[in-house]
Design a protein around this motif. Sequence first.
Motif, PDB file in Angstrom:
ATOM      1  N   GLN A 161       0.816  -1.219   0.000  1.00 19.24           N
ATOM      2  CA  GLN A 161       0.000   0.000   0.000  1.00 19.24           C
ATOM      3  C   GLN A 161       0.854   1.276   0.000  1.00 19.24           C
ATOM      4  O   GLN A 161       0.320   2.372  -0.041  1.00 19.24           O
ATOM      5  N   LEU A 162       2.191   1.102   0.097  1.00 19.45           N
ATOM      6  CA  LEU A 162       3.051   2.282   0.233  1.00 19.45           C
ATOM      7  C   LEU A 162       3.621   2.754  -1.093  1.00 19.45           C
ATOM      8  O   LEU A 162       4.466   3.656  -1.127  1.00 19.45           O
ATOM      9  N   GLY A 163       3.170   2.157  -2.190  1.00 19.91           N
ATOM     10  CA  GLY A 163       3.751   2.409  -3.519  1.00 19.91           C
ATOM     11  C   GLY A 163       3.825   3.877  -3.896  1.00 19.91           C
ATOM     12  O   GLY A 163       4.732   4.305  -4.592  1.00 19.91           O
ATOM     13  N   GLY A 164       2.871   4.691  -3.421  1.00 18.66           N
ATOM     14  CA  GLY A 164       2.838   6.103  -3.824  1.00 18.66           C
ATOM     15  C   GLY A 164       3.849   6.969  -3.106  1.00 18.66           C
ATOM     16  O   GLY A 164       3.939   8.163  -3.407  1.00 18.66           O
ATOM     17  N   LEU A 165       4.607   6.411  -2.196  1.00 19.40           N
ATOM     18  CA  LEU A 165       5.546   7.238  -1.412  1.00 19.40           C
ATOM     19  C   LEU A 165       6.962   7.089  -1.954  1.00 19.40           C
ATOM     20  O   LEU A 165       7.314   6.044  -2.486  1.00 19.40           O
ATOM     21  N   ALA A 166       7.758   8.131  -1.753  1.00 23.50           N
ATOM     22  CA  ALA A 166       9.153   8.066  -2.226  1.00 23.50           C
ATOM     23  C   ALA A 166      10.084   8.614  -1.149  1.00 23.50           C
ATOM     24  O   ALA A 166       9.644   9.283  -0.212  1.00 23.50           O
ATOM     25  N   GLY A 167      11.365   8.308  -1.289  1.00 20.00           N
ATOM     26  CA  GLY A 167      12.406   8.898  -0.446  1.00 20.00           C
ATOM     27  C   GLY A 167      12.228   8.599   1.018  1.00 20.00           C
ATOM     28  O   GLY A 167      11.815   7.500   1.401  1.00 20.00           O
ATOM     29  N   SER A 168      12.537   9.603   1.860  1.00 21.43           N
ATOM     30  CA  SER A 168      12.552   9.342   3.303  1.00 21.43           C
ATOM     31  C   SER A 168      11.147   9.083   3.842  1.00 21.43           C
ATOM     32  O   SER A 168      10.966   8.338   4.801  1.00 21.43           O
TER      33      SER A 168
END
Length: 368
Positions: free
Chosen positions: A237-244
Amino acid sequence: MPLPARRFFAPGRMNIIGEHVDYCDGFVLPAAIQLGCTVDARLSGTDELAVQLPGETDRLAISGFQPSRGWRNYVGGMAQELARDLGLTAPPGAALSIAGSVPQGAGLSSSAALEISVGLALWTLWHAAGVAPAPDPLRLARLAQRAEHIAVGNPCGIMDQYASVFGVAGQALMLDCRALSHEAVALPPGAAFILIDSTVPHELAANGDYAGVRDDIAAALRLLGAASWRDVTGLDQLGGLAGSLAGRARHVVTEIARTRAARSALEAGDLVTLGALMNDGHSSLRDDLRTSLPQVDALQVLMAAHPSVYGARMMGGGFGGNVIAAVDGDGAEAVAAELAHAWQAQLRQADLPFHVVCTASAGARELS
Ligand code: GLA
């Protein structure tokens, strides 16, 4: 003749696992410990607090308390929040004599022990004076957390204050931070928990960084469009997040899962699995949440490599503080001392670092 003082005690805490997820509706697994804060308290007939600590005294207003520095903010902030919440427009003043056994800056929550012992003392005295209802444990924990937010400026979660209030001898607390309720989890008889101070005092670096971690985690949840981290159950479910933000979100999801698994491991008496979860938890704090420091990582490596240690992880808010390890119950004192000496040698320091074998202990109470 002044009234005789009544004596109150509130403990600090260890946290077996579940770091930086108490403000994410997560699960955490702390236990109150034998070290804490003792308050001798009596009503004084004034409208202020006359506070005595080893080597210091001061007078603090209750209703018009203005945050200043150090311990004053915990004591004055707690008194003010409590009086406000109880609707006391003229809260009775008290004389408080305070002594603590929790070392400050080592991440054992000396602050929660101070807030809760002062809060319980004042609430009990005000109840006896007929101006307040009997102390309510959950309300006390929440008020202490609020006092820390307002008077100290530290946006902490509820774990430390909750553990200090609700601790049970010989047990950890599986605290559901969304429901604000817990189940006691017996610690296996063969296990002990030791702590060694990294000697990087965590408050020096932590305040700004703790708030920054919290802000990042809140921002990640907003980007995910979820109302609660409890609704984010898988890494997919975290696919939309990037970087830190992605790393910090990954820590939250995996740490909640590790805490649930650690509870099962404790219940099964499976210290090998518990230790592996603690080691994984440290890797997650280091690589994903990024709240560790090289010196803390070095201590974790030292401790995890000891043959009597099942696993080790940085404990608490981060950026310093101590490392907790699960060890064999037999000879835990000797293992803690041996590791503290090894750490002292590695640091080339003159003083032996603080180290302790923690005993899971009862929560805040009046001592008779
Ligand atoms: C500090 C805070 C807690 C918790 C931990 C990290 O101890 O006071 O509320 O967030 O850090 O798990």
